[in-house]
Write a protein that holds these residues in place. Structure first.
Motif, PDB file in Angstrom:
ATOM      1  N   SER A   1       3.148   9.450   0.773  1.00 33.02           N
ATOM      2  CA  SER A   1       2.122  10.221   1.490  1.00 33.02           C
ATOM      3  C   SER A   1       1.475   9.338   2.542  1.00 33.02           C
ATOM      4  N   ASN A   2       0.825   9.946   3.514  1.00 33.80           N
ATOM      5  CA  ASN A   2       0.197   9.189   4.598  1.00 33.80           C
ATOM      6  C   ASN A   2      -1.279   8.926   4.366  1.00 33.80           C
ATOM      7  N   ASN A   3      -1.750   9.182   3.168  1.00 41.17           N
ATOM      8  CA  ASN A   3      -3.153   8.948   2.851  1.00 41.17           C
ATOM      9  C   ASN A   3      -3.361   7.472   2.525  1.00 41.17           C
ATOM     10  N   MET A   4      -4.012   6.766   3.416  1.00 43.13           N
ATOM     11  CA  MET A   4      -4.208   5.333   3.234  1.00 43.13           C
ATOM     12  C   MET A   4      -5.618   5.043   2.736  1.00 43.13           C
ATOM     13  N   SER A   5      -5.699   4.300   1.662  1.00 47.17           N
ATOM     14  CA  SER A   5      -6.994   3.886   1.124  1.00 47.17           C
ATOM     15  C   SER A   5      -7.359   2.524   1.697  1.00 47.17           C
ATOM     16  N   ARG A   6      -8.588   2.123   1.469  1.00 47.46           N
ATOM     17  CA  ARG A   6      -9.033   0.802   1.902  1.00 47.46           C
ATOM     18  C   ARG A   6      -8.184  -0.279   1.241  1.00 47.46           C
ATOM     19  N   ARG A   7      -7.827  -0.046  -0.015  1.00 49.45           N
ATOM     20  CA  ARG A   7      -7.018  -1.006  -0.766  1.00 49.45           C
ATOM     21  C   ARG A   7      -5.643  -1.174  -0.112  1.00 49.45           C
ATOM     22  N   ASP A   8      -5.052  -0.060   0.311  1.00 49.39           N
ATOM     23  CA  ASP A   8      -3.738  -0.121   0.970  1.00 49.39           C
ATOM     24  C   ASP A   8      -3.808  -0.904   2.282  1.00 49.39           C
ATOM     25  N   SER A   9      -4.902  -0.737   3.021  1.00 49.91           N
ATOM     26  CA  SER A   9      -4.996  -1.351   4.354  1.00 49.91           C
ATOM     27  C   SER A   9      -4.951  -2.869   4.284  1.00 49.91           C
ATOM     28  N   TYR A  10      -5.608  -3.458   3.290  1.00 46.90           N
ATOM     29  CA  TYR A  10      -5.601  -4.915   3.176  1.00 46.90           C
ATOM     30  C   TYR A  10      -4.202  -5.436   2.858  1.00 46.90           C
ATOM     31  N   LEU A  11      -3.482  -4.732   2.000  1.00 45.08           N
ATOM     32  CA  LEU A  11      -2.121  -5.142   1.673  1.00 45.08           C
ATOM     33  C   LEU A  11      -1.187  -4.950   2.871  1.00 45.08           C
TER      34      LEU A  11
ATOM     35  N   PHE B   1      -5.899 -11.436  -4.221  1.00 43.66           N
ATOM     36  CA  PHE B   1      -5.747 -12.301  -5.387  1.00 43.66           C
ATOM     37  C   PHE B   1      -6.806 -12.047  -6.451  1.00 43.66           C
ATOM     38  N   THR B   2      -7.645 -11.044  -6.220  1.00 43.39           N
ATOM     39  CA  THR B   2      -8.663 -10.725  -7.216  1.00 43.39           C
ATOM     40  C   THR B   2      -8.119  -9.732  -8.226  1.00 43.39           C
ATOM     41  N   ARG B   3      -8.626  -9.798  -9.417  1.00 42.49           N
ATOM     42  CA  ARG B   3      -8.166  -8.926 -10.501  1.00 42.49           C
ATOM     43  C   ARG B   3      -8.544  -7.464 -10.236  1.00 42.49           C
ATOM     44  N   SER B   4      -9.728  -7.267  -9.671  1.00 44.78           N
ATOM     45  CA  SER B   4     -10.211  -5.897  -9.458  1.00 44.78           C
ATOM     46  C   SER B   4      -9.371  -5.151  -8.425  1.00 44.78           C
ATOM     47  N   TYR B   5      -8.723  -5.873  -7.486  1.00 44.25           N
ATOM     48  CA  TYR B   5      -7.944  -5.205  -6.465  1.00 44.25           C
ATOM     49  C   TYR B   5      -6.806  -4.402  -7.076  1.00 44.25           C
ATOM     50  N   TRP B   6      -6.173  -4.936  -8.116  1.00 45.42           N
ATOM     51  CA  TRP B   6      -4.970  -4.310  -8.685  1.00 45.42           C
ATOM     52  C   TRP B   6      -5.280  -3.349  -9.833  1.00 45.42           C
ATOM     53  N   LYS B   7      -6.576  -3.165 -10.156  1.00 46.11           N
ATOM     54  CA  LYS B   7      -6.930  -2.203 -11.208  1.00 46.11           C
ATOM     55  C   LYS B   7      -6.721  -0.782 -10.704  1.00 46.11           C
ATOM     56  N   ASP B   8      -6.332   0.110 -11.599  1.00 44.41           N
ATOM     57  CA  ASP B   8      -6.071   1.506 -11.220  1.00 44.41           C
ATOM     58  C   ASP B   8      -7.314   2.207 -10.708  1.00 44.41           C
TER      59      ASP B   8
ATOM     60  N   VAL C   1      -2.472   1.107  -5.699  1.00 41.77           N
ATOM     61  CA  VAL C   1      -1.948   0.817  -4.366  1.00 41.77           C
ATOM     62  C   VAL C   1      -0.747   1.713  -4.066  1.00 41.77           C
ATOM     63  N   ASN C   2      -0.749   2.307  -2.891  1.00 39.20           N
ATOM     64  CA  ASN C   2       0.347   3.183  -2.465  1.00 39.20           C
ATOM     65  C   ASN C   2       1.456   2.313  -1.849  1.00 39.20           C
ATOM     66  N   LEU C   3       2.318   1.756  -2.709  1.00 38.65           N
ATOM     67  CA  LEU C   3       3.353   0.830  -2.252  1.00 38.65           C
ATOM     68  C   LEU C   3       4.365   1.507  -1.340  1.00 38.65           C
ATOM     69  N   GLY C   4       4.592   2.797  -1.549  1.00 35.73           N
ATOM     70  CA  GLY C   4       5.514   3.528  -0.686  1.00 35.73           C
ATOM     71  C   GLY C   4       5.025   3.577   0.743  1.00 35.73           C
ATOM     72  N   LEU C   5       3.738   3.855   0.928  1.00 40.22           N
ATOM     73  CA  LEU C   5       3.157   3.899   2.265  1.00 40.22           C
ATOM     74  C   LEU C   5       3.173   2.519   2.909  1.00 40.22           C
ATOM     75  N   VAL C   6       2.846   1.502   2.108  1.00 41.93           N
ATOM     76  CA  VAL C   6       2.876   0.123   2.612  1.00 41.93           C
ATOM     77  C   VAL C   6       4.276  -0.227   3.089  1.00 41.93           C
ATOM     78  N   SER C   7       5.287   0.136   2.304  1.00 40.34           N
ATOM     79  CA  SER C   7       6.673  -0.137   2.652  1.00 40.34           C
ATOM     80  C   SER C   7       7.071   0.591   3.935  1.00 40.34           C
TER      81      SER C   7
END
Length: 485
Positions: free
Chosen positions: A62-72, A477-484, A2-8
């Motif tokens: 960076s401004n590259n947003m993944s699907r994972r980032d969008s949900y967060l 809240f799923t385990r797979s979401y936070w996997k690298d 997850v790109n926490l910087g972009l989320v922030s």
């Protein structure tokens, strides 16, 4: 990862926008010369500071947003908006309990309309305007609002839109998402302005007209009066309210094509709209006949009351114009069904959505056909367009999770001492983003403030997952979401 910087960074930008929205309430407070201007000024400064802190933390992202980032991004945005949005209540001392303040704010942004305030009429005009404004912004989505006015702020990402939009099928009027968002918000704004003018023409003052119009078109239900019926000073107000609630329950893309492009046939080519209209007509006639036969209403009164309540609950607005508690109990079952189904996808309403009901019906009908013709190819179609199997699988998962969450939360409420009817009504009502409960006590004639604090946090969770359509939140809240990987 997850790109926490972009989320922030995105949350910081959105909080700055929320601070700007609070400035409107400061102007409202100054206009009425009331003491809530200080609480809004402090809240605005704190919200801007919070936004700047988030922006600083994500300055190098960076401004590259993944699907994972969008949900967060979407889930964190709604939670952050509610946290900072409750500051005016607490700083001004209008709501002193943290749980109550968060509940009230979450109810506003999710357009649920459940309120812990026992006496809204003692609130200053700025606070009342903030409650209505929060519902209006939340009606089509906080992030979607941002994409419309500042495309670069949320990156104009289709992934963010998909994570926040309601319904299983996304329709677009324009290839560019920001342009699409601007057109939809233009329709929403035009509908609101028309609603304001209509309310004013029927006898409401300007302040009530503006606030009531925002909560009507957002299908939220917050009111500037303790008793919603106090706003319905003439039958014309009820008819106007029912009309604009109904229009707000139509898919806004379809509304644009029909009203602004004058392609009226598109309305009746839509299977979802035909189902929506059909349910409203049938339920209105059914309840109207019972009110005439069993309660002794006159024809016009029965039509007006039944139409208003049917539209109000199907669009998940949750307003009352009559004492529904004295209606025959069968009408409560009808209202509960309407509350569950909801109106159209792509509208401001909550609930299961008519398009999903259509898809479930098609799946059921195909299964009966398959018994007789095991080798037949039976696609699921909505408005003549085939639905991919992946969406059917998602639909069934959504329905199952929807019911499981309702039952689990109702069970917790029953263990906490809430009676079973109220518990199921609260769970179904809040996950559908409707304020009143099924037995019409909590929400209609009693305040939500009587609930224990831990139940209010569960209610806030139900409102959030209901507005973001469950899966977008629960995936975090799923385990797979936070996997690298």
């Amino acid at each position: 990862m997850v790109n926490l910087g972009l989320v922030s960074k995105i949350i910081g930008q959105l909080l700055c926008l929320e601070g700007f929205l609070m400035s409107w309430c400061v102007v409202m407070s100054f206009c009425y010369e009331e003491d809530d201007s200080i609480s809004f000024l402090i809240s605005m400064i704190l919200t801007f500071c919070g936004g700047l802190i988030f922006l600083y933390r994500g300055r190098d992202a960076s401004n590259n947003m993944s699907r994972r980032d969008s949900y967060l991004v979407v889930t964190a945005t709604w939670i952050s908006f509610s946290i900072f949005g409750m500051l005016p209540y607490m700083i001004g001392g209008y709501i002193t309990n943290l749980t109550d303040a968060y509940f009230e704010t979450m109810s506003g942004f999710t357009t649920t309309g459940a309120s812990i305030l026992d006496d809204v009429e003692r609130m200053p005009h700025g606070i009342l305007f903030w409650r209505s404004l929060s519902q209006w912004i939340g009606g089509l989505g906080i992030v979607f609002f941002t994409i419309a006015i500042l495309p670069s702020m949320a990156g104009g990402s289709i992934r963010v839109f998909a994570a926040e939009a309601t319904g299983p099928i996304r329709t677009k009027m324009h290839p560019k998402l920001s342009t699409n968002a601007k057109w939809i918000w233009t329709i929403y704004l035009g509908l609101t302005v028309a609603c304001v003018l209509s309310y004013w023409a029927t006898g409401l003052n300007w302040f009530d007209s503006v606030n009531f119009a925002m909560t009507t078109t957002a299908t939220g239900g917050f009111s500037t009066h303790n008793d919603n019926a106090a706003l319905f000073i003439t039958p014309a107000v009820e008819y106007v309210s029912a009309l604009f609630q109904f229009l707000a329950g139509i898919n806004f893309t379809l509304l644009y094509m029909s009203l602004f492009k004058l392609r009226w046939r598109n309305l009746f080519k839509s299977s979802e709209f035909k189902l929506y209209l059909g349910i409203v007509v049938i339920a209105t006639i059914w309840i109207m006949s019972m009110l005439i036969a069993r309660v002794g209403y006159g024809y016009e009164h029965a039509l007006r009351s039944s139409l208003f309540q049917v539209v109000s609950f199907m669009t998940t607005t949750g307003m009352f114009s009559d004492n529904v508690a004295v209606w025959p109990h069968i009408t409560w079952i009808i209202i509960g069904f309407l509350m569950f189904i909801g109106a159209s996808a792509g509208s401001t309403s909550g609930g299961f959505k008519c398009v999903r009901a259509l898809m479930v019906f098609e799946v059921m009908r195909n299964e009966f056909r398959r018994i007789l013709h095991p080798n037949a190819v039976l696609p699921v179609k909505v408005s003549g367009h085939p639905i991919p199997q992946s969406k059917i699988t998602t639909l069934m998962a959504f329905l199952a999770i929807y019911m499981v969450i309702c039952v689990l939360c109702a069970g917790i409420m029953i263990l906490s001492g809430i009676d079973s009817v109220n518990a199921m009504g609260i769970s179904l009502g809040l996950i559908s983003n409707v304020g009143p409960a099924l037995d019409l006590n909590i929400g209609a004639s009693m305040s939500w403030s009587i609930l224990p604090d831990h139940i209010k946090w569960i209610c806030s969770f139900l409102m959030l997952v209901g507005r973001l359509e469950i899966l977008s939140v629960l995936v975090l809240f799923t385990r797979s979401y936070w996997k690298d990987n």
